[in-house]
Write an enzyme that holds these catalytic residues in place. Structure first.
Site, PDB file in Angstrom:
ATOM      1  N   GLU A   1       0.684  -1.107   0.141  1.00 57.29           N
ATOM      2  CA  GLU A   1       0.084   0.017   0.054  1.00 57.29           C
ATOM      3  C   GLU A   1       0.739   1.276   0.096  1.00 57.29           C
ATOM      4  O   GLU A   1       0.656   2.245  -0.760  1.00 57.29           O
ATOM      5  CB  GLU A   1      -1.073  -0.064   1.180  1.00 57.29           C
ATOM      6  CG  GLU A   1      -1.989  -0.918   1.431  1.00 57.29           C
ATOM      7  CD  GLU A   1      -3.051  -0.736   2.044  1.00 57.29           C
ATOM      8  OE1 GLU A   1      -3.228   0.540   2.479  1.00 57.29           O
ATOM      9  OE2 GLU A   1      -3.960  -1.728   2.669  1.00 57.29           O
TER      10      GLU A   1
ATOM     11  N   SER B   1       5.618 -19.900  -0.870  1.00 63.56           N
ATOM     12  CA  SER B   1       5.660 -21.182  -0.518  1.00 63.56           C
ATOM     13  C   SER B   1       5.235 -22.125  -1.888  1.00 63.56           C
ATOM     14  O   SER B   1       4.569 -21.353  -2.718  1.00 63.56           O
ATOM     15  CB  SER B   1       4.765 -21.563   0.541  1.00 63.56           C
ATOM     16  OG  SER B   1       5.116 -21.309   1.671  1.00 63.56           O
TER      17      SER B   1
ATOM     18  N   ASP C   1      -5.687 -10.099   1.390  1.00 64.33           N
ATOM     19  CA  ASP C   1      -5.482  -8.706   1.837  1.00 64.33           C
ATOM     20  C   ASP C   1      -6.010  -8.478   3.192  1.00 64.33           C
ATOM     21  O   ASP C   1      -7.184  -8.124   3.213  1.00 64.33           O
ATOM     22  CB  ASP C   1      -5.935  -7.723   0.881  1.00 64.33           C
ATOM     23  CG  ASP C   1      -5.534  -6.282   1.197  1.00 64.33           C
ATOM     24  OD1 ASP C   1      -4.816  -6.069   2.323  1.00 64.33           O
ATOM     25  OD2 ASP C   1      -5.763  -5.509   0.327  1.00 64.33           O
TER      26      ASP C   1
ATOM     27  N   ASP D   1      -5.095  -3.119   6.063  1.00 65.04           N
ATOM     28  CA  ASP D   1      -5.529  -1.733   5.561  1.00 65.04           C
ATOM     29  C   ASP D   1      -4.791  -0.829   6.297  1.00 65.04           C
ATOM     30  O   ASP D   1      -4.724  -0.815   7.703  1.00 65.04           O
ATOM     31  CB  ASP D   1      -6.964  -1.604   5.681  1.00 65.04           C
ATOM     32  CG  ASP D   1      -7.695  -2.251   4.138  1.00 65.04           C
ATOM     33  OD1 ASP D   1      -6.895  -2.827   3.520  1.00 65.04           O
ATOM     34  OD2 ASP D   1      -8.951  -1.916   4.162  1.00 65.04           O
TER      35      ASP D   1
END
Length: 822
Positions: A195, A264, A336, A339
């Site tokens: 971000e 991974s 996600d 924030d």
């Protein structure tokens, strides 16, 4: 003269003898901390005797009559072999590193205190089921039993490092194990850094389309079966924001930088796609390399049956492994779950910030950080409704925070009900796909892809972890920091578990994930814009499709594959107007050198083999090419893009959306073509390589530059101890190979292997005891132990050790049996 010489000889001899005596004494004292695996200890806290059988690789096989006693034994074994590592993980979570290391770790302590990790871990214990708490307590009792024996039996303080640092060692508690799980979550979190970088890039670029080029969305709809930032803040931000984050210590959870938060590979096949008619599963989690590795192999003979696999010292959980009915593996899901919010501070009262309902007071308190050989530092912590306020000195937050504002962080892990550790403890006893999926419901953060394969032939993959519920009208779609006082930007809670992506019993018979995009869903069920891979998945798909049926060995072959899909895709684009077009140049000229390099690359199949020069030429070329393309456009911010971005290069050389404009050098009057820049970049790369490795191109070797560095996080940078505690290995692979060996891109050694598969496991239900696993160093964390690095050479060569649940096989040829007697 003879007398002088005789005395000089005597003095030198005495000095050598004294030095040898000191070294031998230090060695003897330090070696006291190497545990005797063949010993019997009376201990408190168990009901019946416990046996810890160390096999030939020093993997403990723990036998007892109750599960509590077994977890006690695991705690005992972890403390025997990895005490220093456990203590450092706990101290990091507590924000107390500076008590030992001084101001060098002050920034880490500041961050962990502001996130309040240890307090949240302590509170989360109350959210766990009582039986899980009891087992965490049994594990803690096992750790503490070894701590008591260290004191009563004079066992060398338990770790050589503790002779250099003499902290008081508090007893281990269940909260400490939960705190270790928090630390792993922090190490795997990375969306907040994305971000910030996206916001900084939007400030640096004149053309908004450049953001789409340099930080592109992953293409496609996903694979499982095989508004501008400035406009939000009234132009109060500077046009270009340069990074201001201070230096990071090796113990910092993000010392490896952007793109190294977690990676991974995992894939599984049903019996219909397996030659021996048993389900298969392969898994190799990727983390920063260290000595010792974070992983520790162990087997527990639980009341529900044996379980074996990879643990992390400090947690009584087999995170990746199998029992006799179910196997499981994990990859970072890149969901996600973070924030960032820009919070406006009340100019009339700096103790308040803006909310949708007006001004509200920050929740605040003060904490004192003790600093070794320095003055204690007092910090004021603040929280908003969105989360803790994080100062601008962390993660470059200051570069995108307008004056009169602060940055807060919302993260699913920051809760007093983080029950993630419970999932792992339930998985160890799960016997079916349904039970494995059910165990995943307790997982909070960091979001993972849980791959399952069962003895009855079924496979499944489930995203586990809380998924924020965001409004469709979110101003930045969570791609960049957003105003925290706008209701539509705020989370509306988290979605329920059934909303997480799930894939069960696919028609193709194979599921796989390489941190790639798996689904493409709209808000509020959106998963992510940022994914960890766009290249490895293409290679995995090719290898899985190449065979009608697979075996354990074909899964191993894929796990160790070093062919770069990125190289195969990008080189023909970049070099298409350079290959075979020039007349033969005179020997010794830059043109002749370029022609020889291009000739080698033209015959290369993209294999990042440590013994070849082509991978080194390719990697150096792509690094210089990317920097030449972007540095004139974004200036110092180009330092954030030192790692190769294949999709960006592809967009530029295919001129997708006009991306070839990056090839024109902004300050120059001429209009440069992409071929011009490619040629210049290749010459730059070859000159750098010649300066570094000599003029004979054929003598260059990828493995020379691509050395795996397993460094001790504390002693690895000291001249006195680095040669003892650090492990160095020439390795194949690269950033975009299935055998992933990611490079930092930073000088002076941009191509080191610093982020790789510290654990590899392949499980075969056609013959479960033929399953195999390995870790990157050794079981012991003691540099003086022969088990400190004994598995490392196997790992480097792509070899494994048996992963059997046969107790007789474990006892045969064991190197010691530790007996704990009540």
């Amino acid at each position: 003269m003879g007398l002088v010489l005789r005395w000089l000889v005597r003095l030198v001899t005495a000095a050598i003898a004294l030095t040898v005596a000191v070294v031998l004494s230090a060695w003897w004292i330090g070696s006291r901390s190497i545990p005797d695996y063949d010993a019997e200890w009376p201990v408190d806290g168990i009901t019946r005797p416990v046996e810890i059988v160390r096999d030939t690789a020093a993997v403990p096989h723990i036998f007892g009559e109750t599960d509590a006693d077994l977890f006690y034994g695991l705690g005992f074994a972890h403390a025997q072999d990895r005490l220093w590592q456990m203590l450092m993980l706990r101290r990091t979570a507590q924000g107390r590193l500076s008590e030992l290391f001084g101001s060098a770790t002050l920034q880490i302590d500041d961050l962990l205190r502001r996130l309040d990790v240890y307090a949240l871990a302590t509170a989360s214990v109350d959210a766990l089921d009582p039986d899980i708490v009891a087992e965490l307590q049994a594990y803690s009792d096992g750790v503490n039993a070894w701590l008591r024996l260290i004191g009563s039996e004079a066992l060398g303080r338990g770790a050589p490092e503790l002779f250099l640092f003499t902290p008081e060692i508090a007893p281990w508690r269940p909260a400490d194990s939960v705190a270790v799980s928090f630390m792993m979550a922090l190490q795997l979190a990375g969306h907040h850094e994305e971000e910030v970088l996206r916001a900084r890039l939007s400030l640096a670029l004149e053309d908004p389309g450049g953001l789409r080029d340099l930080m592109p969305d992953a293409p496609g709809e996903g694979t499982a079966e095989l508004a501008a930032y400035r406009d939000l803040f009234d132009a109060t931000l500077p046009r270009f924001a340069q990074g201001q984050t201070g230096p990071r210590h090796p113990l910092h959870p993000h010392v490896l930088g952007r793109g190294r938060a977690g990676a991974s590979n995992v894939w599984a096949a049903t019996p219909e796609r397996a030659a021996a008619s048993g389900a298969l599963l392969a898994n190799d989690p990727h983390l920063g390399l260290s000595a010792p590795t974070i992983w520790y192999l162990a087997r527990l003979e639980l009341e529900t049956g044996g379980v074996i696999g990879a643990t992390i010292p400090g947690m009584p959980v087999v995170l990746a492994g199998r029992n006799d009915r179910l196997a499981w593996g994990i990859t970072s899901a890149y969901l996600d779950d973070i924030d960032l919010y820009i919070e406006e501070v009340n100019p009339a009262n700096t103790e308040q910030y803006r909310t949708p309902d007006g001004w509200a007071a920050f929740r605040t308190d003060r904490r004192v950080i003790e600093v070794a050989d320095g003055t204690p530092v007092t910090i004021t912590r603040r929280w908003t409704e969105n989360g803790p306020v994080i100062p601008g000195s962390h993660y470059d937050f200051a570069t995108v925070t307008p004056p009169g504002h602060v940055m807060s962080m919302a993260w699913t892990a920051l809760t007093e009900e983080n029950t993630s550790i419970q999932t792992g403890m339930r998985l160890m006893r799960a016997g079916t796909i349904e039970e494995g999926l059910e165990a995943g419901e307790d997982f909070v953060a960091p979001a993972q892809n849980l791959m399952l394969a069962s003895a009855d032939g079924r496979i499944a993959m489930q995203v586990i972890g809380h998924m924020p519920w965001r409004m469709t009208a979110h101003q930045t779609q969570a791609r960049m920091p957003s105003p925290g006082w706008i209701e539509d930007n705020r989370w509306q809670g988290v979605t329920q578990y059934f909303a997480n992506p799930r894939f069960v019993d696919p028609e193709s018979g194979i599921l796989g994930n390489t941190n790639n995009k798996m689904v493409d869903r709209d808000f509020p069920l959106h998963v992510s814009f940022h994914w960890g891979d766009t290249q490895r998945i293409t290679r995995l798909t090719r290898l899985m499709e190449a065979r009608e049926v697979h075996t354990r060995d074909s899964f191993i072959e894929a796990q160790l594959d070093t062919v770069s899909a990125a190289a195969r895709n990008i080189l023909p684009l970049v070099a298409r107007d350079l290959w075979f077009v020039d007349e033969t140049a005179p020997p010794g000229t830059p043109e002749r050198r370029r022609q020889r390099a291009l000739s080698l690359l033209a015959d290369w199949n993209g294999e990042m083999n440590e013994h070849l020069p082509e991978p080194l030429i390719y990697a150096a070329w792509m690094r210089e090419l990317q920097q030449r393309l972007i540095r004139d456009d974004i200036g110092p911010l180009a330092e954030e893009f030192l790692s190769f971005e294949p999709i960006f290069i592809e967009r530029v050389f295919r001129d997708i959306g006009g991306a070839s404009r990056w090839c024109d050098v902004v300050p120059s009057t001429a209009v440069e073509t992409c071929t011009d820049i490619a040629r210049l970049a290749l010459d730059d790369a070859l000159q750098w390589l010649e300066d570094r490795y000599g003029s004979d191109i054929e003598s260059w070797r990828w493995g020379t530059a691509h050395e795996a560095r397993h460094d001790h996080p504390v002693l690895g940078n000291t001249r006195l101890f680095s040669w003892i505690v650090n492990i160095r290995q020439s390795t194949s692979g690269g950033d975009f190979t299935l055998n992933r060996a990611a490079t930092p891109g930073t000088m002076p050694d941009p191509f080191l292997n610093t982020h790789s598969a510290g654990y590899r496991g392949v499980y075969d239900f056609a013959d479960p005891d033929s399953s195999v696993f390995v870790i990157a160093t050794g079981q012991s964390g003691n540099p003086l132990s022969r088990h400190y690095d004994d598995l490392g050479e196997l790992w480097r060569r792509g070899e494994y050790i048996p992963m059997s649940l046969d107790p007789e096989l474990a006892r045969a040829g064991n190197i010691g049996i530790t007996r704990l007697i009540p």
